[in-house]
Design an enzyme around this catalytic site. Structure first.
Site, short mmCIF file in Angstrom:
data_model
loop_
_atom_site.label_atom_id
_atom_site.label_comp_id
_atom_site.label_asym_id
_atom_site.label_seq_id
_atom_site.Cartn_x
_atom_site.Cartn_y
_atom_site.Cartn_z
N HIS A 174 0.81 -1.22 0.00
CA HIS A 174 0.00 0.00 0.00
C HIS A 174 0.84 1.27 0.00
O HIS A 174 0.33 2.36 -0.24
CB HIS A 174 -1.00 0.00 1.17
CG HIS A 174 -0.41 0.26 2.52
ND1 HIS A 174 -0.17 -0.72 3.45
CD2 HIS A 174 -0.02 1.41 3.12
CE1 HIS A 174 0.32 -0.20 4.54
NE2 HIS A 174 0.44 1.11 4.37
N SER B 298 4.38 2.56 8.00
CA SER B 298 4.08 1.45 7.10
C SER B 298 5.30 1.03 6.31
O SER B 298 5.99 1.85 5.72
CB SER B 298 2.95 1.84 6.13
OG SER B 298 1.74 2.03 6.81
#
Length: 537
Positions: A110, A220
């Site tokens: 992502h 992330s």
């Protein structure tokens, strides 16, 4: 780990101070304190003062992570499902990654999905280096990228992988969260190891490890470490209004599977049994099925016709073992001494592999073999798509699109019929009649399509008496249509009728008014030609 070391050092420091006070009393403090007397020759020698040790910072438990961590900046283009002929909105995001062997950088899918331009920064270097995606696995939210600049990897240290951490053990998460430009470290404990939904795809479930370390935007893709080794990749968490101090990392079994899958130069995705099942913990139900009272087995509820278990399993079968691992009535097996969902056995398989299953059918034991030679494509509509352009057909100002999760979210549809087709697309095998569920998603107002608003959100059933199963069928029907085009929707109600000559006359007018550059995109195909994930970009 840091907290334990600091505590031990404080205890040591206090112990040294006490020892020094006992052997050499501290001189009185304050302006009124008398000067110490000069000892005479007959006086005993003064006692030596024990020095207080200078505080030293505790060692870093995971080494110089700065030499392995990178900051990733991605410029992405999000598809526009309301006007799919447009390129979409440009977005910018920041994530983390870390260097592994063979000059590769591991991060989250992502972080780099839908990206058009990537740059990578490393500690102590003011330059931003262009990067490229090698492999992307949206089903398990992992990606590999690299940098072609010859000196980028110089003096950088590839990180090694560890195993699954123990519950209540301490871990550290590294990344570049909001609020600063430099590396951040958060520490927490391992609080749960379980199968969880991976929100990037919104449909895939894999093994995940819950930790109490804070995971924020920018973390992330960063490593989660313990004892100098990577034991996970930070990837998702809950917002504060849902749960506080709850975050997840992708554990090393998922990472190792991804790296092994791409070792041949191609990512084949996860394999799946493509079934639904229910637990068999009710004694009366077990007795009805003729099962032993041994707390084993789960009941097959649905077998997806397009999946690998078709023609092998059937609804009503009881799965007893998988690759010789006994399946408990709650769906768990024992793997490496720990309980795990029996699907974890399948998770470790690859395309072209197989699994042996002992089943109970019609009150008789059987052994079957399931080969993973095809992917259950119907699941794709219930997950997010990335790095592909939306499929659509625009005709007479009417925008037709295949039903999927991205379309539902873009239009925030509450139509019950659409919700039914989406939710039960697999369970009721609706894909057998409708490989594409074609929706009249939008209407670009024009004199030729006035008063057609009630048809918006309807599902196309047939055109001029011909059943419409795919978007290709729809495009061909419009191309071959006579003067009058009769479109029937699923359900009751009169058909939608268009005049072909008026549609042709209005084509350029509609394209100019709404800046439509292309009237259709049929690149992705359903069924055996279902959308294939881009592996190399």
């Amino acid at each position: 780990m840091k907290r334990i070391l600091i505590f031990a050092y404080v205890v040591l420091l206090l112990g040294s101070a006490s020892y020094a006070q006992q052997d050499s009393p501290a001189p009185p403090m304050g302006p009124q304190a008398p000067l110490p007397a000069v000892p005479s020759r007959s006086s005993p020698p003064a006692q030596a003062v024990v020095p207080v040790p200078v505080p030293i910072a505790p060692p870093k438990p995971n080494g110089p992570v700065q030499k392995s961590l990178v900051r990733i900046t991605a410029t992405a283009v999000e598809p526009d499902y309301k006007a799919p002929w447009n390129a979409g909105a440009i977005q910018r995001g920041v994530g983390a990654g870390f260097v592994i062997e063979d000059k590769r950088i591991l991060t989250n899918a992502h972080v780099v999905s839908n990206s058009r331009y990537l740059t990578v920064e490393r500690d102590g270097d003011p330059n931003k280096y262009p990067a490229k995606v090698l492999f992307i696995a949206n089903d398990c939210d992992l990606a590999l990228i690299t940098v072609d600049a010859p000196n980028f990897f110089k003096n950088m240290v590839p990180l090694k992988f560890g195993g699954i951490p123990a519950l209540e053990s301490t871990v550290s998460a590294y990344g570049y969260p909001i609020g600063g430009e430099r590396m951040s470290v958060t520490t927490g404990i391992v609080s749960r190891i379980d199968f969880q939904l991976y929100t990037h795809s919104s449909i895939d479930q894999h093994l995940a490890v819950q930790i109490s370390a804070q995971i924020n935007p920018g973390n992330s893709g960063g490593p989660v470490m313990q004892n100098g080794k990577v034991i996970g990749v930070a990837f998702q968490g809950y917002s504060g209004d849902v749960a506080q101090g709850v975050a997840y990392m992708i554990p090393t079994p998922v990472i190792n599977r991804f790296l092994k899958d791409v070792s041949n130069g191609h990512y084949d995705k996860y394999v799946d049994l493509a079934i639904s099942y229910s637990k068999l913990q009710n004694p009366a139900q077990r007795k009805f099925l003729g099962l032993k009272d041994d707390n084993r087995g789960v009941l097959v509820s649905t077998v997806v016709e397009a999946g690998p278990s078709a023609n092998v399993l059937r609804p009503g079968d009881v799965l007893l073992t998988i690759d010789d691992h006994p399946i408990a009535s709650d769906g768990n097996v024992e793997l490496e001494g720990e309980p795990a969902d029996f699907q974890e056995v399948v998770e470790r398989k690859f395309k072209g592999g197989s699994v042996k299953v002992d089943i109970w059918r019609d009150k008789q034991p059987m052994t079957v073999k399931i080969e993973f030679v095809k992917t259950a494509w119907p699941y794709l509509i219930q997950g997010h798509s990335y790095d592909v352009r939306p499929r659509y057909v625009l005709y007479g100002g009417l925008l037709f699109q295949p039903l999927n999760l991205d379309l539902l979210e873009a239009n925030r549809s509450t139509d019950l019929r659409l919700r039914h087709f989406f939710e039960y697309f697999i369970l009721e095998q609706l894909y057998l009649q409708h490989p594409d569920v074609i929706v009249l998603a939008n209407i670009l107002p024009d004199p030729i399509n006035t008063y057609l608003a009630p048809y918006r959100g309807g599902i196309v059933d047939e055109i001029n008496g011909k059943k419409i199963r795919t978007l290709d069928d729809l495009a061909n029907s419009f191309a071959e249509a006579p003067e009058r085009i009769v479109i029937r929707m699923i359900g009751d109600g009169p058909p939608l009728v268009l005049d072909r000559n008026k549609v042709e006359a209005a084509r350029e007018r509609i394209k100019t008014r709404y800046n439509v550059l292309k009237e259709q995109n049929l690149e992705e195909q359903p069924g055996s030609n279902a959308p294939k994930q881009a592996n190399k970009i």
